[in-house]
Write a protein that holds these residues in place. Sequence first.
Motif, short mmCIF file in Angstrom:
data_model
loop_
_atom_site.label_atom_id
_atom_site.label_comp_id
_atom_site.label_asym_id
_atom_site.label_seq_id
_atom_site.Cartn_x
_atom_site.Cartn_y
_atom_site.Cartn_z
N LYS A 136 -33.15 -31.94 23.07
CA LYS A 136 -33.38 -32.83 24.31
C LYS A 136 -32.78 -33.80 24.78
O LYS A 136 -33.18 -34.48 25.64
N VAL A 137 -32.77 -35.04 23.34
CA VAL A 137 -32.94 -36.52 23.57
C VAL A 137 -31.31 -36.98 22.92
O VAL A 137 -30.66 -36.79 23.42
N LYS A 193 -36.51 -42.93 24.96
CA LYS A 193 -36.66 -41.84 25.71
C LYS A 193 -37.05 -41.01 24.21
O LYS A 193 -37.36 -40.20 24.73
N LYS A 247 -39.50 -42.29 21.65
CA LYS A 247 -40.75 -41.98 22.82
C LYS A 247 -41.78 -41.50 23.43
O LYS A 247 -42.37 -40.38 22.83
N LEU A 248 -40.92 -41.53 24.36
CA LEU A 248 -41.23 -40.59 25.49
C LEU A 248 -41.27 -39.21 25.21
O LEU A 248 -42.12 -38.42 25.25
N ALA A 249 -40.29 -38.72 24.51
CA ALA A 249 -40.51 -36.66 23.45
C ALA A 249 -41.66 -37.08 23.33
O ALA A 249 -41.99 -35.83 23.28
N LYS A 250 -41.75 -37.68 22.03
CA LYS A 250 -42.29 -37.56 21.24
C LYS A 250 -43.71 -37.80 21.82
O LYS A 250 -45.35 -36.69 21.91
N THR A 251 -44.57 -38.61 22.95
CA THR A 251 -45.54 -38.23 23.76
C THR A 251 -45.96 -36.83 24.35
O THR A 251 -46.84 -36.61 25.09
N LEU A 252 -44.80 -36.51 24.86
CA LEU A 252 -44.88 -34.99 25.33
C LEU A 252 -44.91 -34.04 24.15
O LEU A 252 -44.53 -32.55 24.83
N GLY A 253 -45.47 -34.10 22.74
CA GLY A 253 -44.68 -33.65 22.11
C GLY A 253 -44.33 -33.34 21.55
O GLY A 253 -43.54 -32.21 20.42
N ALA A 254 -42.81 -33.41 21.35
CA ALA A 254 -41.71 -34.00 20.57
C ALA A 254 -41.80 -33.75 19.59
O ALA A 254 -41.78 -34.68 19.04
N GLN A 278 -36.50 -31.06 18.24
CA GLN A 278 -36.74 -31.28 19.74
C GLN A 278 -36.01 -32.27 20.20
O GLN A 278 -35.22 -32.78 21.37
#
Lengths: 268, 269
Positions: free
Chosen positions: A188-189, A171, A173-180, A184
């Motif tokens: 968010k996580v 999760k 890693k996913l947030a990072k790919t979305l620019g977090a 954030q």
Amino acid sequence: MADTTPNATPSVAYQNWAARQGRARRKVIVGRLLLLLGFLALWEYAPRNGMVNPMLTSYPSAVWDGFWDLIAQGKLGLHIGVTLMEVMISFAIAMILGTAIAICLWLSPMLERVLDPFLVVLNALPKIALVPIFYIWLGPTGSIYAVAIAVALFITILMLYTGFNQSDPNKIKLAKTLGAGQVQILTKVILPGNVHTFMATLKANVGLSLVGVIVGEFQASKAGLGYLIVYGSQIFRMDMVMAAIVILSLISVGIYLIVQKAEAILTR
Amino acid sequence: MTGDTTGRHLAVPPKIEFRNVDLHYFSTKGETHAVSDMNFTVNKGEFISIVGQSGCGKSTLLSLLCGLMQSTSGQVLIDGKPVKGPSPQVGFMLQHDSLFEWRTILENALLGPEIRGMDMPAARARAERILTNYGLGQFLHHRPTQLSGGMRQRAALGRTMCMEPDILLLDEPFSALDFQTRMSISEEIGEIIRREGKTAILVTHDIPEAIAMADRVIVLSPRPGRLKNIHDITFPSLGEVRPGCMAVRDAEEFKDYFHTIWTEMESDG
Ligand SMILES: Nc1ncnc2c1ncn2[C@@H]1O[C@H](COP(=O)(O)OP(=O)(O)O)[C@@H](O)[C@H]1O
Ligand SMILES: [Mg+2]
């Protein structure tokens, strides 16, 4: 999609099964009541028949009288109120401070690495041992809050920090790919993913704050249930002591139920 | 490498370019050489599959392309510009759908726009439209746990598409699904990506899947991952227009491609 909706019209076999479940549930409740009644009966019977010394154990009817005695003196509300307020305030401070520190540690791995051994030692240290020191430094009232906060604070930090660190790396890693960024990822996580950790910490802290407050009150206080227990034992009024202990357990169960309710709402 | 294959001299730079890329991981256990001297380009609208044994650096290539980390040496370029960090232009689908169980499907799709500070009413309308297109219109306000594996993967695609990326990176996104779901969802997602003209890179160790979905298949050597071969995938026997992923599996050429790539990977032992 997995379909878990029950059949509209239950079969006879299901009704039998449901009836068996109902009977089992009633048996459990009856068992609990019998256990409680048996305990109270033994507690009443043994001292009255000279099997144990009533001076040491008191007995339920005397506790009941002691309870009404306290109410008649008009002081019970005060004692309960004082203890409750001390518990609530130190509980809140330990939670807020502990959460803030856990967040700082998560945001700064360097800080965490530096502080780690100190936190481990402080967490392992029996905080009760600090009561006399707190008393000398902070006086009677301040020491009660200090013990109660100290008892709950370090376990809060460690439980939350551990929970934060065990957050799902996918999760993140996913947030990072979305620019977090770090903040954030936190909002968010990490935080929303740790509501259950937060609730577990709250539950543990209800008990711990109560322990801290009572021990603080033992050392020095003029009001509160801890005071009542010490005072009662000094003048050998076991009925008063027992009444205070029963009230204390009811309070801790009450707070626990409130936390549980809050958890059910938050993790719906 | 010569200038021709890197596309350096073209007026319009290729959509994606790896130029002499090397990547070393450093950890307390030591140094891992994960990617070695990687050179290839991907054109706009192309669908590329990357196959190779587990641990050969496939995920690492995607992380570099997404800007989650920087190469030790060499350059990773998108539209001729070096990748500096994650951008909305690049969408990443991970092996685990990683839907947030505390958010509804719609709220999951809005995660990216929230993070990027986009115009939320517009993002919301877009998310609703995309998810509805993917057959999730009835489930906008459901939690991920209420959905099947295939639906969750479509929701994850919706979350990625809500950022309107023009490059899609897919890191074994179907490997957690059962066989039947895997076949239908890969067909479905392949269709969506082609229809919308996205440039896509699919990482997988499933050779048939790699062939069925891609215009070209890149084969990597075991660690450190080097480019071993690039296969153009065409199906002349099926006519001018390429049919769906399911249909090409029956083509004569399919078996040949499979055999060639299989042998290539086998020879690494
Ligand atoms: N964060 C990391 N630190 C150290 N080594 C890593 C890290 N991530 C991956 N590796 C190593 O780099 C190699 C390539 O990994 P990866 O790109 O995940 O391979 P693949 O996706 O092809 O299975 C593997 O040997 C893996 O152990
Ligand atoms: Mg991988």
